[in-house]
Design an enzyme around this catalytic site. Sequence first.
Site, mmCIF file in Angstrom:
data_model
loop_
_atom_site.group_PDB
_atom_site.id
_atom_site.type_symbol
_atom_site.label_atom_id
_atom_site.label_comp_id
_atom_site.label_asym_id
_atom_site.label_seq_id
_atom_site.Cartn_x
_atom_site.Cartn_y
_atom_site.Cartn_z
ATOM 1 N N HIS A 143 0.979 -1.230 -0.020
ATOM 2 C CA HIS A 143 -0.084 -0.008 -0.075
ATOM 3 C C HIS A 143 1.041 1.226 -0.143
ATOM 4 O O HIS A 143 0.383 2.363 -0.864
ATOM 5 C CB HIS A 143 -0.995 0.206 1.214
ATOM 6 C CG HIS A 143 -1.926 -1.000 1.417
ATOM 7 N ND1 HIS A 143 -2.176 -1.801 2.477
ATOM 8 C CD2 HIS A 143 -2.956 -1.297 0.555
ATOM 9 C CE1 HIS A 143 -2.967 -2.632 2.579
ATOM 10 N NE2 HIS A 143 -3.552 -2.359 1.197
ATOM 11 N N LYS B 216 -17.464 -6.641 7.921
ATOM 12 C CA LYS B 216 -16.362 -7.211 7.805
ATOM 13 C C LYS B 216 -15.784 -7.333 9.235
ATOM 14 O O LYS B 216 -15.448 -6.450 9.781
ATOM 15 C CB LYS B 216 -15.590 -6.534 6.669
ATOM 16 C CG LYS B 216 -14.441 -7.439 6.078
ATOM 17 C CD LYS B 216 -13.946 -6.731 4.705
ATOM 18 C CE LYS B 216 -12.740 -7.263 4.335
ATOM 19 N NZ LYS B 216 -12.141 -6.615 3.369
ATOM 20 N N ARG C 228 -1.724 -5.956 -8.303
ATOM 21 C CA ARG C 228 -0.297 -6.492 -7.876
ATOM 22 C C ARG C 228 -0.166 -7.560 -9.239
ATOM 23 O O ARG C 228 0.830 -7.770 -9.695
ATOM 24 C CB ARG C 228 -0.528 -7.422 -6.510
ATOM 25 C CG ARG C 228 -0.422 -6.606 -5.387
ATOM 26 C CD ARG C 228 -0.812 -7.063 -4.222
ATOM 27 N NE ARG C 228 -2.365 -7.617 -4.313
ATOM 28 C CZ ARG C 228 -3.184 -7.901 -3.309
ATOM 29 N NH1 ARG C 228 -2.593 -8.064 -2.231
ATOM 30 N NH2 ARG C 228 -4.366 -8.171 -3.558
ATOM 31 N N SER D 158 -2.986 -7.803 3.166
ATOM 32 C CA SER D 158 -2.956 -7.614 4.561
ATOM 33 C C SER D 158 -3.502 -9.055 5.096
ATOM 34 O O SER D 158 -2.967 -9.517 6.236
ATOM 35 C CB SER D 158 -4.225 -6.694 4.971
ATOM 36 O OG SER D 158 -3.744 -5.208 4.262
HETATM 37 O O1 PNS Z 1 -8.773 -2.985 0.228
HETATM 38 P P1 PNS Z 1 -10.114 -3.660 -0.261
HETATM 39 O O2 PNS Z 1 -10.979 -4.230 0.733
HETATM 40 O O3 PNS Z 1 -9.897 -4.375 -1.500
HETATM 41 O O4 PNS Z 1 -11.069 -2.338 -0.826
HETATM 42 C C1 PNS Z 1 -12.358 -2.456 -1.315
HETATM 43 C C2 PNS Z 1 -13.151 -0.915 -1.384
HETATM 44 C C3 PNS Z 1 -13.046 -0.419 0.052
HETATM 45 C C4 PNS Z 1 -12.232 -0.183 -2.294
HETATM 46 C C5 PNS Z 1 -14.540 -1.664 -2.083
HETATM 47 O O5 PNS Z 1 -15.001 -2.389 -0.970
HETATM 48 C C6 PNS Z 1 -15.521 -0.096 -1.939
HETATM 49 O O6 PNS Z 1 -15.251 0.743 -2.650
HETATM 50 N N1 PNS Z 1 -16.526 -0.261 -1.049
HETATM 51 C C7 PNS Z 1 -17.404 0.933 -0.873
HETATM 52 C C8 PNS Z 1 -18.820 0.539 -1.234
HETATM 53 C C9 PNS Z 1 -18.906 0.646 -2.716
HETATM 54 O O7 PNS Z 1 -18.771 1.819 -3.274
HETATM 55 N N2 PNS Z 1 -19.277 -0.441 -3.302
HETATM 56 C C10 PNS Z 1 -19.623 -0.496 -4.809
HETATM 57 C C11 PNS Z 1 -18.308 -0.607 -5.584
HETATM 58 S S1 PNS Z 1 -18.153 -1.263 -7.075
#
Ligand code: PNS
Length: 163
Positions: free
Chosen positions: A16, A40, A89, A127
Amino acid sequence: MVAIYPGSFDPITNGHLDVIARGARLADRLIVAILRNESKQALFSVDERISMLKEVLGCYENVEVDSFHGLLVDYAAQRGATVILRGIRAISDYEYELQMALMNRRLHSEIETVFLMAGEAYSFISSRLVKEVIRLGGNISGLVPPAVEGRLKERIGEELGSQ
Ligand code: PNS
């Protein structure tokens, strides 16, 4: 240009950090935003993650730490951001990232998702794996910032002690 780098950051890894260092050079302002996701189960609370991110990112003048709930594109629009930054990645990340980028574009066409390739030295770090390795007694030095390594050891120690 204001960019949002969203994620769970449970906890932040050197992968990150690499994306943030690159993103901070591209954007005028980069907002690292933690998703507040009650469903979560996280190892660190959002407040703990905010404090770790602030500690590790204090040296970047144009990087800010925040949290959000609800739709990412709504949060981005509310913060005046035009770019969502994500790191890739390996090819295995592509499908999930493509789906999210296309959904976000459908929801808000003016916000672009920009992908940065993680440095090859970090391409295997996640993570989830860092937590698994430390739980099983493996060495995680060099995978997360030293301050985070200390907090991880503390938290996993507490977790094991309470079992
Ligand atoms: O680090 P992560 O867990 O891969 O991040 C995922 C994240 C936070 C980017 C994604 O879950 C997100 O944007 N969630 C917010 C809800 C949302 O907007 N959902 C529709 C996205 S297509």
